[in-house]
Design an enzyme around this catalytic site. Structure first.
Site, PDB file in Angstrom:
ATOM      1  N   LYS A  75      -6.557   5.037   7.833  1.00 32.57           N
ATOM      2  CA  LYS A  75      -5.405   5.810   7.362  1.00 32.57           C
ATOM      3  C   LYS A  75      -5.738   7.290   7.261  1.00 32.57           C
ATOM      4  CE  LYS A  75      -3.355   1.985   4.750  1.00 32.57           C
ATOM      5  NZ  LYS A  75      -3.059   1.423   3.415  1.00 32.57           N
TER       6      LYS A  75
ATOM      7  N   SER B  64       0.812  -1.221   0.000  1.00 32.39           N
ATOM      8  CA  SER B  64       0.000   0.000   0.000  1.00 32.39           C
ATOM      9  C   SER B  64       0.842   1.266   0.000  1.00 32.39           C
ATOM     10  CB  SER B  64      -0.950   0.004   1.206  1.00 32.39           C
ATOM     11  OG  SER B  64      -0.223   0.068   2.411  1.00 32.39           O
TER      12      SER B  64
END
Length: 824
Positions: A702, A659
């Site tokens: 996030k 990611s």
């Protein structure tokens, strides 16, 4: 293009606030409180799993046992209990299982399988019969007729003995001897003229006379032996006559007591065969049982009659339908039963059939057994023994250590019990796949997989089913309060957040139920009659607060600049990546500074995390994809000439996943093109070799993690997060983030490829190749292209210089060699 002075399309990539979270309108739910809803019969949204369970549990064929796969808290146990209860109610009650003594081989107890209820009845009948035996036998042997018969047998024996001794006296007189019966035996004495001769008298006789008397004495000894033999025969006959009499009396007493049992259980051949053995054993022990002192009666009832007891292994519980057993600790003993032992004086241990104890397989026989798969595999012997049992179709009780040869003492070998049940293993999907891949027996014994889904479609019907399920929870627990419509809407939003998709709801009903319970607690604390949205909000906030200590400490270190995370300004070769940490049940996002350094060389991209073994294989794959992107974008005409390093600064734990690969690429391109990146923008997303940005997990955590850091350090209105466009449907951000976006103090950009991401991070166009095959020189990729070309030229120059230097060293050596040859 940037050369023509046009502004990048960064503003077009911002997501509107309404796209950051799905909201449920309380007015459209169709009720004021969940009390108006009818509780749901069953589990919402698990049609696939319920269909598999219906097939596996209903199909009567070998091997159609079930593996229920799904994560904890998804409702597997609830669905199983409800379905199994319905199926069990329609099935016949299981038979009773008894263990009885094997009088021929006490170490091999016999198993009797009787219709439901008959086992209890048989046990009570045997207890009553044995009590009657203890009372009837002494009375039977205390009768006048029995005593008279015993007297007659004694008289007959005495008469026979007298007759034999009288005849022996006559024969002794004829042999000139006299017989005396002494305590030590029969003594012969010679007689002459009516006088008994002693040793001196016998020595005074002439030799021929002594010889004659000696011959008669020897003949008389043979007669004595014959007489004694006849006496013993008479005594044995009398003993047998008495034994026959005792047997006849005992048979009369016992026969009518057991006669009722023979008639009552005439339809069960195994029981009647056992009763025959009981009758024979009682007749053999009639003498022992007929005269029991009162002080020993209790001991005899406890131990003496134990051989005639019935050990009811299964049949104590009463209930309609087949049994449903959930064994949470599937150890070998809990599953298959055990043979207990009791200590005696001297440290000796003994056992018998009355100490056989059932296991879960016995209790579930004829019905359903539910086992946790992981715990089953963790317990030694359990899984292999379960497979053997299912294949054989019978339950064997044995000590597992005997299979290993660890125990040499003699133990019981009870008859196996026929097995007829369905086994349901409950566990995670990974365990199913591993067993299916590596254990051929598993495929044959567990042919049905019931897959419980963690995500449900968020249609109106499914939404209503979820709320009806939660309505049933309050009714089952008896202490819940109904939820008003706003509270129900907030709970649905949390379910969508758990599902990680705006178009789906979470199947983790256990988590939702916990939220409802805690919200109910806060509502009762305030004395509210219903659970409102503030109570749900407080429950969620308290759950986060309880688990967020580490998250807050990390954020404090960032604010204190111990962990260096820039949220303002610009920097070359540096970007904020985003990661997700999970501690227990709490997930939170945190930023990490990613930096890149570049120079002339041939090493390519060096992953520092991998070099020091802090990078996992998936992260390393992402770094190699970066190299593939550079090769695809810039390596078509000339080889790449660079050395670059990538690092997660101030990271001391293992890093895995791809990611961060887009953030690493942005840092690398920034360092190559000497283009600064906005430090107030964090980046997440994976890339492919063509530069397309791909979806990642934990997107909400996030964004919220970086937002919390920016808020703590001060929001500037220029900060935000760059995410993959394919992640836009997964957004369920906290209200505070959505409010900040609405106010223009924070932003979320969704990009499709690296070019769009560079436009947001740099304020410049990424650039597209023109007709000449080159990127525009002022674009980001144009600057990277020029830098790589410069690297290649420098590397070529360095190679030429190195070659020239090598030649300069070689020529003097060649000339010296030529002069040496000339001198020679």
């Amino acid at each position: 293009s940037a050369e023509e002075g046009e502004m990048p399309r960064a503003d077009e990539l911002r997501l509107a606030p309404e796209r950051l979270r799905r909201r449920y309108d309380p007015e459209r739910l169709g009720f004021r409180t969940t009390a108006e809803l009818e509780p749901l019969e069953g589990l919402a949204g698990q049609d696939r799993a319920l269909a598999a369970l219906h097939l596996g549990l209903g199909l009567e064929a070998p091997g159609y046992n079930v593996y229920a796969a799904g994560p904890p808290g998804i409702g597997k146990q609830t669905a199983l209990r409800r379905l199994l209860s319905e199926l069990a109610a329609g099935r016949p009650e299981p038979p009773d299982v008894c263990y009885v003594n094997n009088f021929r081989d006490p170490y091999a107890p016999r198993a009797l399988v009787l219709p439901n209820g008959q086992g209890r009845r048989f046990r009570e009948d045997m207890r009553a019969a044995m009590e009657d035996v203890l009372s009837e036998l002494p009375r039977a042997f205390d009768s006048e007729e029995y005593r008279a018969a015993i007297v007659e047998i004694g008289k007959a024996l005495d008469a026979k003995r007298t007759e034999l001794l009288r005849e022996l006296d006559r024969k002794a007189a004829a042999a000139e001897h006299k017989i005396k019966i002494t305590p030590v035996g029969i003594v012969m004495t010679p007689v002459r003229d009516g006088k008994e001769l002693d040793e001196k008298d016998i020595e005074a006789l002439p030799e021929d006379e002594r010889q004659r008397l000696q011959g008669k004495a020897e003949a008389l000894e043979a007669e004595i032996r014959k007489t004694l033999r006849d006496v013993r025969i008479a005594e044995a006959a009398a003993k047998k006559t008495r034994a026959d009499l005792d047997r006849e009396v005992a048979l009369y007493a016992v026969g009518h007591l057991l006669g009722d049992l023979f008639e009552r259980y005439a339809d069960f051949p195994e029981v009647t065969a056992y009763l025959e053995e009981v009758r024979e054993a009682l007749l053999e022990r009639a003498g022992e049982l007929r005269a029991v002192p009162p002080e020993k009666l209790a001991l005899l009832r406890r131990k003496g009659l134990r051989d005639f007891e019935v050990n009811l292994l299964v049949g104590e519980a009463e209930g309609a339908g087949a049994p449903v057993v959930l064994e949470l600790n599937p150890s070998y003993v809990n599953l298959f039963g055990k043979i207990e032992k009791e200590g005696e004086l001297g440290g000796v241990f003994s056992t018998d059939f009355t100490m056989i104890r059932p296991g879960s397989l016995h209790r579930a026989n004829g019905g359903y057994l539910v086992l946790p798969a992981v715990d089953l595999l963790r317990n030694p012997f359990s899984y292999d023994a379960l497979k053997r049992t299912l294949r054989a179709g019978e339950i064997v009780i044995e000590d597992p250590t005997e299979r290993l040869g660890l125990v040499s003492t003699k133990s019981l070998r009870p008859d196996p019990v026929p097995l007829d049940l369905k086994v349901v293993l409950v566990g995670p999907p990974l365990t199913y796949y591993l067993l299916y891949a590596y254990d051929p027996d598993f495929r044959e014994l567990f042919k049905v997989k019931a897959d419980f889904d963690v995500q449900l479609d968020a249609g109106e019907e499914r939404v209503r089913d979820v709320l009806r399920f939660l309505r049933g929870l309050s009714e089952v627990e008896g202490c819940g309060l109904p939820l008003d419509a706003p509270a129900a809407a907030r709970l649905l939003e949390h379910s969508t957040r758990l599902a990680g998709d705006q178009e789906r709801l979470s199947g983790l009903f256990g988590v939702l139920c916990d939220v409802v319970r805690e919200a109910t607690f806060w509502a009762k604390e305030e004395g509210a009659a219903t659970v409102g949205r503030p109570h749900v909000e407080k429950a969620l906030e308290q759950r986060r607060y309880r688990d967020a200590l580490v998250e807050e400490r990390i954020r404090e270190r960032i604010v204190e600049d111990v962990l260096r995370i820039a949220t303002e300004g610009e920097a070359v070769g540096q970007v904020n990546g985003l990661a997700v940490s999970q501690l227990g049940g709490h997930r939170f996002g945190r930023p990490s500074r990613i930096s890149a350094s570049v120079g002339v060389g041939r090493e390519g991209i060096v992953d520092i995390e991998r070099k020091v073994e802090l990078g996992g294989p998936i992260h390393s794959k992402g770094v190699l994809i970066l190299q593939g992107y550079l090769l695809h974008t810039f390596g078509a005409e000339r080889p790449l000439s660079l050395s670059a390093t990538l690092a997660f600064e101030q990271s001391y734990d293992e890093i895995d996943g791809d990611s961060a690969s887009s953030a690493e690429l942005y840092a690398l391109l920034s360092a190559l093109g000497r283009v600064p990146l906005a430090q107030g923008i964090a980046v997440t997303g994976a890339i492919d070799q063509r530069g397309r940005v791909q979806a990642v997990g934990g997107i909400n955590e996030k964004i919220e993690g970086f937002f919390a850091v920016c808020r703590a350090k001060g929001l500037t209105g220029e900060q935000g997060v760059l995410i993959p466009r394919s992640n836009a449907r997964h957004l369920m951000l906290a209200d505070e983030v959505v409010e900040a976006v609405s106010a223009g103090r924070f932003h979320v950009w969704a990009v499709e490829d690296v070019a769009e991401g560079l436009a947001v991070l740099t304020g410049l166009e990424a650039g597209e190749r023109g007709l000449d095959g080159r990127f525009p020189p002022t674009s980001v990729l144009g600057r990277v292209e020029q830098r790589l070309a410069a690297f290649a030229e420098r590397l070529a120059e360095a190679d030429e210089d190195e070659e020239a230097g090598a030649r300069a060293l070689v020529l003097p050596r060649e000339r010296a060699a030529e002069r040496a040859e000339e001198g020679a």
